[in-house]
Design a protein around this motif. Structure first.
Motif, PDB file in Angstrom:
ATOM      1  N   UNK A   6      59.869-101.909 -57.188  1.00 13.01           N
ATOM      2  CA  UNK A   6      58.651-102.220 -56.451  1.00 13.01           C
ATOM      3  C   UNK A   6      57.629-101.111 -56.969  1.00 13.01           C
ATOM      4  N   UNK A   7      56.365-101.505 -57.055  1.00 12.00           N
ATOM      5  CA  UNK A   7      55.475-100.593 -57.100  1.00 12.00           C
ATOM      6  C   UNK A   7      54.132-101.134 -56.594  1.00 12.00           C
ATOM      7  N   UNK A   8      53.238-100.250 -56.514  1.00 13.33           N
ATOM      8  CA  UNK A   8      51.884-100.652 -55.928  1.00 13.33           C
ATOM      9  C   UNK A   8      51.592-100.401 -54.602  1.00 13.33           C
ATOM     10  N   UNK A   9      52.283 -99.600 -53.963  1.00 13.34           N
ATOM     11  CA  UNK A   9      52.374 -99.270 -52.461  1.00 13.34           C
ATOM     12  C   UNK A   9      51.225 -98.038 -52.276  1.00 13.34           C
ATOM     13  N   UNK A  10      50.792 -97.847 -51.227  1.00 16.15           N
ATOM     14  CA  UNK A  10      50.048 -96.737 -51.145  1.00 16.15           C
ATOM     15  C   UNK A  10      49.255 -96.522 -49.580  1.00 16.15           C
ATOM     16  N   UNK A  11      48.398 -95.526 -49.559  1.00  8.94           N
ATOM     17  CA  UNK A  11      47.576 -95.363 -48.272  1.00  8.94           C
ATOM     18  C   UNK A  11      46.241 -96.030 -48.624  1.00  8.94           C
ATOM     19  N   UNK A  12      45.856 -97.005 -47.494  1.00 11.60           N
ATOM     20  CA  UNK A  12      44.748 -97.655 -47.468  1.00 11.60           C
ATOM     21  C   UNK A  12      44.025 -97.704 -46.131  1.00 11.60           C
ATOM     22  N   UNK A  19      48.129-104.710 -53.956  1.00  7.95           N
ATOM     23  CA  UNK A  19      48.887-105.618 -54.667  1.00  7.95           C
ATOM     24  C   UNK A  19      50.302-104.905 -55.101  1.00  7.95           C
ATOM     25  N   UNK A  20      51.207-105.542 -54.600  1.00 10.92           N
ATOM     26  CA  UNK A  20      52.508-105.088 -55.041  1.00 10.92           C
ATOM     27  C   UNK A  20      53.188-105.807 -56.048  1.00 10.92           C
ATOM     28  N   UNK A  21      53.874-105.072 -56.801  1.00  9.29           N
ATOM     29  CA  UNK A  21      54.822-105.609 -57.798  1.00  9.29           C
ATOM     30  C   UNK A  21      56.101-105.398 -57.833  1.00  9.29           C
ATOM     31  N   UNK A  62      54.304-116.151 -40.318  1.00 13.43           N
ATOM     32  CA  UNK A  62      53.127-116.313 -39.728  1.00 13.43           C
ATOM     33  C   UNK A  62      52.152-115.315 -39.581  1.00 13.43           C
ATOM     34  N   UNK A  63      52.795-114.028 -39.353  1.00 15.19           N
ATOM     35  CA  UNK A  63      51.821-112.927 -39.368  1.00 15.19           C
ATOM     36  C   UNK A  63      50.882-112.757 -40.514  1.00 15.19           C
ATOM     37  N   UNK A  64      51.472-113.042 -41.641  1.00 18.83           N
ATOM     38  CA  UNK A  64      50.614-112.765 -42.836  1.00 18.83           C
ATOM     39  C   UNK A  64      49.991-113.989 -43.563  1.00 18.83           C
ATOM     40  N   UNK A  65      50.149-115.041 -43.062  1.00 20.66           N
ATOM     41  CA  UNK A  65      49.577-116.239 -43.559  1.00 20.66           C
ATOM     42  C   UNK A  65      48.258-116.322 -43.357  1.00 20.66           C
ATOM     43  N   UNK A  66      47.618-116.558 -44.531  1.00 23.80           N
ATOM     44  CA  UNK A  66      46.126-116.404 -44.701  1.00 23.80           C
ATOM     45  C   UNK A  66      45.474-115.069 -45.325  1.00 23.80           C
ATOM     46  N   UNK A  67      46.355-114.047 -45.358  1.00 20.45           N
ATOM     47  CA  UNK A  67      45.931-112.805 -45.912  1.00 20.45           C
ATOM     48  C   UNK A  67      46.901-112.174 -46.761  1.00 20.45           C
ATOM     49  N   UNK A  68      47.960-112.915 -47.024  1.00 16.55           N
ATOM     50  CA  UNK A  68      48.957-112.350 -48.161  1.00 16.55           C
ATOM     51  C   UNK A  68      49.083-113.535 -48.995  1.00 16.55           C
ATOM     52  N   UNK A  69      49.584-113.278 -50.401  1.00 15.77           N
ATOM     53  CA  UNK A  69      50.007-114.204 -51.450  1.00 15.77           C
ATOM     54  C   UNK A  69      51.108-113.763 -52.082  1.00 15.77           C
ATOM     55  N   UNK A  70      52.031-114.650 -52.194  1.00 18.24           N
ATOM     56  CA  UNK A  70      52.959-114.173 -53.068  1.00 18.24           C
ATOM     57  C   UNK A  70      52.929-115.174 -54.460  1.00 18.24           C
ATOM     58  N   UNK A  71      53.419-114.632 -55.574  1.00 22.10           N
ATOM     59  CA  UNK A  71      53.048-115.299 -56.960  1.00 22.10           C
ATOM     60  C   UNK A  71      54.224-114.579 -57.959  1.00 22.10           C
ATOM     61  N   UNK A  72      54.389-115.105 -58.826  1.00 19.95           N
ATOM     62  CA  UNK A  72      55.537-114.599 -60.055  1.00 19.95           C
ATOM     63  C   UNK A  72      55.101-114.994 -61.335  1.00 19.95           C
ATOM     64  N   UNK A  73      55.364-114.157 -62.446  1.00 21.58           N
ATOM     65  CA  UNK A  73      54.976-114.375 -63.698  1.00 21.58           C
ATOM     66  C   UNK A  73      56.347-114.137 -64.563  1.00 21.58           C
ATOM     67  N   UNK A  75      57.247-114.729 -67.486  1.00 24.73           N
ATOM     68  CA  UNK A  75      57.092-114.247 -68.694  1.00 24.73           C
ATOM     69  C   UNK A  75      57.257-112.785 -68.715  1.00 24.73           C
ATOM     70  N   UNK A  76      56.736-112.369 -67.431  1.00 27.58           N
ATOM     71  CA  UNK A  76      56.850-110.901 -67.386  1.00 27.58           C
ATOM     72  C   UNK A  76      57.992-110.267 -66.327  1.00 27.58           C
ATOM     73  N   UNK A  77      58.788-111.160 -65.965  1.00 20.48           N
ATOM     74  CA  UNK A  77      59.805-111.009 -64.827  1.00 20.48           C
ATOM     75  C   UNK A  77      59.486-110.187 -63.805  1.00 20.48           C
ATOM     76  N   UNK A  78      58.213-110.578 -63.347  1.00 20.72           N
ATOM     77  CA  UNK A  78      57.606-109.823 -62.186  1.00 20.72           C
ATOM     78  C   UNK A  78      57.264-110.803 -61.033  1.00 20.72           C
ATOM     79  N   UNK A  79      57.510-110.283 -59.857  1.00 23.45           N
ATOM     80  CA  UNK A  79      56.880-111.052 -58.595  1.00 23.45           C
ATOM     81  C   UNK A  79      55.965-110.162 -58.071  1.00 23.45           C
ATOM     82  N   UNK A  80      54.701-110.677 -57.446  1.00 26.17           N
ATOM     83  CA  UNK A  80      53.701-110.113 -56.839  1.00 26.17           C
ATOM     84  C   UNK A  80      53.520-110.514 -55.541  1.00 26.17           C
ATOM     85  N   UNK A  81      52.956-109.696 -54.731  1.00 26.02           N
ATOM     86  CA  UNK A  81      52.677-109.815 -53.190  1.00 26.02           C
ATOM     87  C   UNK A  81      51.232-109.169 -53.249  1.00 26.02           C
ATOM     88  N   UNK A  82      50.258-109.975 -53.018  1.00 24.71           N
ATOM     89  CA  UNK A  82      48.816-109.638 -52.605  1.00 24.71           C
ATOM     90  C   UNK A  82      48.603-109.452 -51.233  1.00 24.71           C
TER      91      UNK A  82
END
Length: 124
Positions: A6-12, A19-21, A62-73, A75-82
């Motif tokens: 995993x990558x993409x975490x941080x302080x905001x 976006x987490x990868x 339910x707690x994240x619905x409408x705010x978070x989105x999951x997707x995958x690519x 071709x890049x062997x990667x899943x994302x969490x926005x």
């Protein structure tokens, strides 16, 4: 054996986005449904989102619905969490997980492989 990193975490600040990868290696990525879970200090690991191997079926807690989105690519062997509109209560270590199967699952025991996690900290 599948390795997940995993990558993409941080302080905001509250209201911002991240976006987490999760990069997978060592297996055939399209054999796996993928999930994201999170664990806050002193709490159990909980389901956040999951996606099937095609990317066409997703589930969100339910707690994240409408705010978070999951997707995958595949071709890049990667899943994302926005992560949008972040809140202080979203602060946790976020884990990526892989499940051999055609359907999505919300429960931890369905997933065979896990990453090491990435820290997300949201200040209010």
């Amino acid at each position: 054996q599948v390795q997940l990193v995993e990558s993409g975490g941080g302080l905001v600040q509250a209201g911002e986005s991240l976006r987490l990868s999760c990069a997978a290696s060592g297996g055939t990525f399209t054999n796996y449904a993928m999930g994201w879970f999170r664990q806050a200090p002193g709490k159990e690991r909980e389901f956040v989102a999951a996606i099937d191997w095609t990317g066409g079926i997703t589930e969100l807690a339910g707690l994240v619905k409408g705010r978070f989105t999951i997707s995958r690519d595949n071709a890049k062997n990667t899943v994302y969490l926005q992560l949008n509109s972040l809140k202080a209560e979203d602060t946790a270590v976020y884990y990526c997980a892989a499940d051999i199967g055609l359907t999505v699952h919300r429960y931890l025991s369905a997933y065979e492989y896990w990453g090491q996690g990435t820290q997300v900290t949201v200040s209010s």
